[in-house]
Write an enzyme that holds these catalytic residues in place. Structure first.
Site, PDB file in Angstrom:
ATOM      1  N   ASP A   2     -13.979   1.487   6.896  1.00 27.20           N
ATOM      2  CA  ASP A   2     -13.500   1.186   5.524  1.00 27.20           C
ATOM      3  C   ASP A   2     -13.770  -0.118   4.971  1.00 27.20           C
ATOM      4  O   ASP A   2     -13.040  -0.918   4.787  1.00 27.20           O
ATOM      5  CB  ASP A   2     -11.989   1.300   5.795  1.00 27.20           C
ATOM      6  CG  ASP A   2     -11.260   1.473   4.576  1.00 27.20           C
ATOM      7  OD1 ASP A   2     -11.837   1.871   3.467  1.00 27.20           O
ATOM      8  OD2 ASP A   2      -9.959   1.155   4.396  1.00 27.20           O
ATOM      9  N   GLY A  17       0.783  -1.222   0.062  1.00 23.77           N
ATOM     10  CA  GLY A  17      -0.041   0.029  -0.159  1.00 23.77           C
ATOM     11  C   GLY A  17       0.863   1.196  -0.213  1.00 23.77           C
ATOM     12  O   GLY A  17       2.074   1.230  -0.225  1.00 23.77           O
ATOM     13  N   ALA A  18       0.166   2.526   0.179  1.00 19.53           N
ATOM     14  CA  ALA A  18       0.988   3.728   0.174  1.00 19.53           C
ATOM     15  C   ALA A  18       2.114   3.598   1.440  1.00 19.53           C
ATOM     16  O   ALA A  18       3.110   4.210   0.967  1.00 19.53           O
ATOM     17  CB  ALA A  18       0.062   4.735   0.215  1.00 19.53           C
ATOM     18  N   LYS A  41       2.792  -7.366   8.418  1.00 17.62           N
ATOM     19  CA  LYS A  41       2.488  -5.881   7.948  1.00 17.62           C
ATOM     20  C   LYS A  41       3.496  -5.191   8.424  1.00 17.62           C
ATOM     21  O   LYS A  41       3.605  -4.706   9.517  1.00 17.62           O
ATOM     22  CB  LYS A  41       1.162  -5.591   8.235  1.00 17.62           C
ATOM     23  CG  LYS A  41       0.736  -4.337   7.549  1.00 17.62           C
ATOM     24  CD  LYS A  41      -0.558  -3.559   8.028  1.00 17.62           C
ATOM     25  CE  LYS A  41      -1.133  -2.487   7.521  1.00 17.62           C
ATOM     26  NZ  LYS A  41      -2.646  -2.212   8.031  1.00 17.62           N
ATOM     27  N   LYS A  44       4.095  -2.427   3.598  1.00 15.34           N
ATOM     28  CA  LYS A  44       4.300  -3.552   2.786  1.00 15.34           C
ATOM     29  C   LYS A  44       3.588  -4.650   3.594  1.00 15.34           C
ATOM     30  O   LYS A  44       3.938  -4.684   4.915  1.00 15.34           O
ATOM     31  CB  LYS A  44       5.491  -3.840   2.327  1.00 15.34           C
ATOM     32  CG  LYS A  44       6.067  -2.639   1.313  1.00 15.34           C
ATOM     33  CD  LYS A  44       7.513  -2.647   1.001  1.00 15.34           C
ATOM     34  CE  LYS A  44       7.735  -1.768  -0.164  1.00 15.34           C
ATOM     35  NZ  LYS A  44       9.136  -1.733  -0.202  1.00 15.34           N
TER      36      LYS A  44
END
Length: 355
Positions: A153, A35-36, A53, A39
């Site tokens: 989300d 992702g931004a 993560k 990882k």
């Protein structure tokens, strides 16, 4: 560092010692998502295959403060709630020498719900399977809300399948917040296409503006996910994320629910009502889903075989978020960045290969 009461504390990161991961026992394998700001790697912890993560702290003081607060919040939420439809939390730690924060969870091999649905198109899920998945999601959300947690989300990228594709689990608590009746919350939110209108309307506000909303934002997102489970189409197809947000918030536009069975249509349309106070809670949603399931035929559900898309398949450009990071991808083509079977190599050694 430890303390006499068994609580690990470093800055805003407070964690019961039982959840504290020893980085020297982490073996980092191939990268399986990105992702931004994070990882995710397949790895091992104490001989258990896990998802690791790794969140970068950032460069500026503002970035560092924001990411550390989000990390602390996510860890706090994960360590508080356990449920069969929530990705199992194993532990977390900070690795100052690498300027990273680490969250370790169970590794689910079935991939994200988004990937599964994309691979199935143009076919649709069997209705019993779709409703079964919806029940899994609703039960996970009921658990969160019973602990006063809003996910904010909920979308197919954050829903992960078990290896047999029979169970869905909710992942990624990066945007989850504790609900307060008095405290207003920031406009930081999830992906616009699945967000409730009361969150969409913050798009044009100043960054960090405070706004009132409650747990009913998750009911709206659930309605969009349920619609997608039934139709296997992208909601608000033909619109960009921002166009979908504008249409839902300011024109009260919703995906077409006219072709849904009556009972399912009632669930979907009641969950995405404009007035949050009139949306059902997840206990009610579960009962409505169970009632609908009892009205349809009862043969054993047939789980569709997984169909792997060709490498030339073009997918709708959606932001993956750090959510889908929890899912292992069998067809990623990644070369392992370390040998996770080699128990003589620890986290720090593996990181020399990963970064």
């Amino acid at each position: 560092m430890g303390s006499g009461n068994g609580i690990y504390s470093e800055g805003e990161f407070n964690l019961d010692a039982k959840w504290l991961v020893d980085p020297n026992q982490l073996l980092v394998g191939p990268k399986i998502g990105e992702g931004a700001h994070a990882k995710v790697y397949k790895g091992q912890y104490k001989n258990q295959t896990v998802a690791i993560k790794v969140i970068h702290r950032g460069e500026t003081p503002e970035e560092i403060a924001k990411r550390e607060a989000r990390f602390a919040r996510e860890v706090a939420m994960l360590s508080r709630v356990q449920h069969k439809n929530l990705v199992k939390f194993i532990g977390a730690c900070k690795v100052p020498v690498k300027a990273v924060m680490v969250i370790v969870t169970e590794l689910l091999m079935g991939g994200t719900l988004r990937r599964y649905l994309l691979d199935l198109r143009p076919s649709c899920l069997d209705m019993r399977v779709a409703v079964g998945f919806a029940l899994d999601i609703a039960r996970a959300m009921e658990c969160l809300h019973s602990h006063g947690i809003i996910h904010r989300d909920l979308k197919p990228e954050n829903l992960i399948l078990t290896a047999d594709h029979k169970t869905v689990k909710l992942a990624d608590f990066g945007l989850a917040r504790e609900e307060s009746l008095t405290e207003m919350m920031t406009a930081e939110t999830g992906t616009y296409r699945w967000m409730a209108p009361e969150l969409y309307s913050t798009v044009t506000l100043r960054h960090g503006e405070k706004k009132h909303y409650n747990h009913k934002v998750d009911a709206y997102s659930f309605a969009i996910v349920l619609w997608e489970l039934i139709h296997n189409k992208l909601p608000f197809e033909g619109m960009s994320n921002l166009q979908a947000a504008y249409a839902a918030a300011f024109k009260n536009v919703r995906p077409n629910a006219e072709n849904l069975p009556e009972d399912l249509g009632l669930i979907v349309t009641s969950c995405w009502r404009e007035d949050p106070n009139t949306r059902p809670n997840f206990s009610e949603i579960i009962q409505m889903l169970l009632h609908y399931l009892s009205t349809i035929s009862t043969p054993e559900p047939v789980i569709p075989p997984r169909i792997y898309a060709s490498e030339n398949t073009v997918f709708t450009p959606e932001s993956p978020g750090t959510s889908s990071l929890m899912a292992a991808r069998h067809d990623s083509g990644e070369t392992p960045t370390s040998n996770i079977e080699d128990n003589s190599v620890g986290f720090f050694s593996c990181f020399r290969h990963c970064y």
